[in-house]
Structures are given as C-alpha cells and as structure tokens.
Design an enzyme around this catalytic site. Structure first.
Site, short mmCIF file in Angstrom:
data_model
loop_
_atom_site.label_atom_id
_atom_site.label_comp_id
_atom_site.label_asym_id
_atom_site.label_seq_id
_atom_site.Cartn_x
_atom_site.Cartn_y
_atom_site.Cartn_z
N GLY A 1 0.82 -1.20 0.00
CA GLY A 1 0.00 0.00 0.00
C GLY A 1 0.86 1.25 0.00
CB SER A 2 0.01 4.75 0.78
OG SER A 2 -0.36 4.74 2.16
CB THR A 3 5.26 5.74 1.44
OG1 THR A 3 5.77 5.12 0.25
CG2 THR A 3 6.41 6.04 2.37
CB THR B 1 -0.77 3.11 5.10
OG1 THR B 1 -1.77 4.05 4.68
CG2 THR B 1 -1.43 2.05 5.97
N GLY B 2 2.37 2.57 5.44
CA GLY B 2 3.45 1.67 5.80
C GLY B 2 4.25 2.18 6.98
CD GLU C 1 4.78 -3.44 -3.68
OE1 GLU C 1 4.82 -2.21 -3.98
OE2 GLU C 1 3.93 -4.22 -4.11
CB CYS D 1 3.06 -1.16 -7.11
SG CYS D 1 3.49 -2.87 -7.46
#
Length: 490
Positions: A225-227, A229-230, A247, A281
């Site tokens: 997902g998004s950076t 949220t990561g 990822e 992605c």
C-alpha cells in the site's frame, strides 16, 4: 468447511467457518458507480478468534513435511482454478478491470500459488569439521497478517498467502474495503481444502488494520500500500517487534536510450505506463527519452495512446472515488501551471461526460519542470510526464532524485551500457527492454521509502522465516573450553 461457493454472498472466514456480522459494508463497481454486495464488518472479537485459530493451526501446519504442505498448496491452486471464471468476473466487478486483464490476474495468482508449492528454504551448512558442525535453519515466523490494496486484490492476496503456506506460517488476510470480494473467496475456497485456521480472511472498516498491527498474537505484517500507511504500520509493529514486509509507493522511471528501436520502445513504454490506467505499483510513472530520438518517440507514443478506448485494459476506470479525485487534482494542476499536453489537456479530464464510473482520459505532459508534482509524485493514474535527457550520468541522477526506489525500466540494446545504468539505479528492481514482465523466480523488493523486505521467488520465502543457528561441538573437550588463550572464538 464444505458446500457450494456462492459468488453473490460474502462472509468473513474464521477457522474454516463462514461468519456474518451485525454491521456490513460494500464496494463500488468503478465502471458504473453502482454498489456491490454487502459484506460483514469484522469485530475485534472476530479478530481474536481468528488469531487464536491461526496460532493453534500453526503448531500442526509448521510441523508438516515440506511435501505435505506442497500437496495442500496444489490442492488450493486446483480449487481456485475450478472457480477461475467466477473469480475473473468478480475481480472485474470490484476492480474495474477488463475481462482480459481480470483473467490474466487470476491466472497469474493461481500460477503463483503453484510455483511457491515447489519452493522451500533449505538448511544451510556453514561448517562441518571433525570438531564442530554449524547449521543455519530458516523456521516459520508464525501467524502472518496479509494486508492488501485495491489495485491487484487477487494476485497480491496470493502473494501473501503462498509464501506463508510454503514456509509453514498461517495467514489472516485483510483486503482493502474497496475490493474485499476476491480475497474473501480465496479464504472460502481455501477452507474446502486446508486445515482449519491455516488461511482466514477478515474484511472491515478502518479499525481492523490497527487492531491487527498491534495484536500480540500476530507475528508478521505483510503490507502492500502507500508509504504513509506503511510508516504507521512499522511504528505500531515496533511495540511488539513484529516482523514487517512493506511494499509501498514508488515513482518508477523508464529510460529510453538512442540505440533502441523507437517504435518498439513507444509500444513497450505505453503498455508499462497505461496498463490498468497506471494503477500498478511497478507501472512507469516518469519517462525519460534521449533528446536525439525524442520527437520520433513522441509521435509513436501519442498515436498509440490516442487509440485507447474507455473500458478496455489501457483505459480502465480509476478504482475508487478517493483516488479518482487525487488523479484529477494532478491533472488540473498541470493545466493551471500551463504545462504542455501532447495528449489530453484542454480541461477535459473525463473520457466522456455522459459515461458513468470513475474514468479519466489518458494524458501525456511534455517536459514539465523536474520539481513539479507530476514528476515528483506517483499519480497512480493515466497521466505521465515525458522528459528529455542528454547523457547517462545526468539521467541516472534524475531518476535517483526521489525518496522512493521501487523499480525502473531501461530500454537499451548495448548490453554493457544497460548493465552500467541498471547498477547505478537506487531501486529494488530494474527491468531491461521490457516493462511489466515479471519472472516468478525474481525477488521483488524495494529501496528507500518504497519498502522493506521482499516477495516472490525462492528468496522471497526467507522474509517469512526466522533464522536459528545450531552449533554442535562433536567432542566437548575440544570445544570452546579448550581454546585456552584464543578466547570466545574457535
């Protein structure tokens, strides 16, 4: 659990049982804007039960011989194959993909499961002398939470499940609330062939992800997902020292050199950029073309992109309204700043004002400033900048000038030069002379803020294991005690 798999009724799957709930939610068909099927919202109690079942199942699943787990995985692949057509239709509804793109994803996911059934992480013998044997073992981490996004919901769910099963882990899937349906069916089909608790799935609201991330009974988070949220997941996971596989976002560049066939380059770049309207992605997000072939390249690229038709694989809808609005904002910002459009522009974002769904017209922006939003930010939609370059050192610096480092593509027929450019890029993957063409044995990882860990291939299995090093002294008196002045090291 045995019974007929219905593709218009959806459940959370806990310990091989179909579970409903008091609250429900639903996805939206991005091609039409119409609501899809109701799906239960998992509660914290549902999660606790799933975690307990996964930990109980882990004891038996991890103790199976590799060939036994492989047989189960092939049975699961066969079960998914049996429902391929229904899964394809379902995936098309929830993701907005054309039939051919949806079928390709389902087939890719099934093949991914089968390939992982062939792989394992063998023990590594580091030393074997008359005095000592040293062996490194790779042992399964435990319970894995697989948190997946909306752009490739079937394949990315399989990419969490397959390595977990192959290494002896159990897994709980949490699909995106925008695309919950195929992931829930993967778990429902798995419940027909796997022991209880080995593969489960929970859909829910914004509470579910944080509950999973902080749950002490979950040992690894595998997230795509998004950076942003990561980073939150990594912070919360640190409280229990969970392993993480992240990822995240990227801003993948394509570099077209002057010694590659220009028409072929335009065809390959167009595919890698606009497939599923750029909602991939590893899709190309920035195109760098050598100045000597720029005009000819643009002529071919514009002709290709102008031929795309709404509803087909290269002009599919944006999957959800939130992303639709983000892509529109990038499109409008390019207009407001007066950037030149080779395709699109003229304040016409929609492909057809009378067409329902979240469709956006493909757009190509030529030579915008390097620090502009369209170059620096991943749009995740069908709008791309094309920029010129002169020498290899310059373009390498520009490609690397980003906080992310997921992938890049090089189009170059000089093999030595292609390797030199590839080895200078700060990315987890580099594809040479073909974008969006994954070999299943190739590890897919990331640099910088694009993620941690990796997936795919035999090497990807290691990220689902802990190491255990066993040092066995064959004759204790000759062991460390007999080292004398050598100290701790033999």
């Amino acid at each position: 659990m045995e019974g007929i798999i219905s593709f218009d009724k959806f459940y959370n799957i806990v310990n091989n049982s179909r579970v409903l709930g008091d609250k429900t939610y639903h996805g939206i068909d991005p091609s039409t804007g119409k609501t899809l099927w109701e799906t239960p919202v998992a509660t914290e109690d549902d999660l606790d039960k799933a975690v307990a079942a996964a930990n109980s199942a882990f004891k038996k699943w991890s103790s199976l011989q590799q060939h036994e787990r492989s047989r189960f995985m092939r049975d699961l692949a066969d079960g998914l194959e049996k429902h391929k057509d229904a899964l394809t239709e379902l995936l098309g509804k929830e993701s907005g993909k054309s039939v051919s793109f949806a079928e390709s994803e389902v087939v890719m996911g099934i093949n991914t499961m089968r390939r992982h059934a062939d792989w394992s992480v063998p023990d590594q013998l580091l030393k074997d002398t008359e005095d000592v044997r040293i062996v490194v073992q790779h042992v399964p981490i435990g319970v894995v939470a697989g948190i997946t996004p909306w752009n490739y919901p079937f394949q990315l769910a399989i990419l969490k499940v397959a390595p977990a099963l192959a290494t002896g882990c159990t897994v709980i899937l949490k699909p995106s609330p925008f695309t919950p349906y195929t992931s829930l069916k993967i778990a429902e089909i798995a419940a027909e062939v796997l022991p209880p608790g080995v593969v489960q799935a929970l859909g829910g609201d914004d509470n579910l992800g944080p509950w999973m991330t902080k749950h002490p009974g979950i040992h690894k988070i595998s997230f795509t997902g998004s950076t942003a949220t990561g980073k939150k997941i990594m912070a919360v996971a640190s409280e229990t020292l969970k392993r993480v596989n992240l990822e995240l976002g990227g801003n993948d560049a394509a570099v077209v050199t002057e010694n590659f066939d220009v028409h072929e380059a335009a065809q390959l770049v167009a595919m890698a950029t606009f497939a599923h309207s750029g909602q991939i992605c590893m899709a190309t997000k920035r195109i760098y073309v050598h100045e000597s072939v720029y005009e000819e390249f643009m002529k071919h690229l514009v002709e290709i992109v102008k031929g795309y038709k709404p509803g087909e694989g290269f002009c599919s809808p944006i999957q959800n309204k939130m992303q639709f609005e983000k892509v529109k904002s990038i499109y409008n910002e390019c207009e407001e700043q007066g950037f030149n459009f080779a395709v699109g522009g003229g304040s016409k974002v929609s492909v057809d004002d009378n067409r329902p769904g979240y469709f956006i017209a493909p757009a190509i922006v030529t030579n915008p400033p390097e620090k502009s939003r369209i170059v620096q930010e991943e749009p995740f939609g069908p709008i791309v900048p094309v920029l010129t370059w002169r020498d290899d050192k310059e373009v390498i610096e520009r490609v690397n000038d980003t906080p992310t480092g997921l992938g890049a593509t090089i189009y170059c027929r000089d093999e030595k030069r292609a390797w030199q450019i590839s080895e200078s890029l700060e990315t987890g993957s580099v594809w040479v002379n073909s974008g969006l063409k994954l070999d299943p044995v190739a590890l897919f990882g990331a640099h910088k803020q694009s993620g941690i860990g990796g997936e795919l291939g035999p090497l990807g299995l290691k990220y689902y294991t802990n190491t255990r090093t066993i040092t066995y002294w064959k004759d204790a008196p000759k062991g460390p005690q007999a080292n004398g002045n050598k100290g701790l090291f033999a």
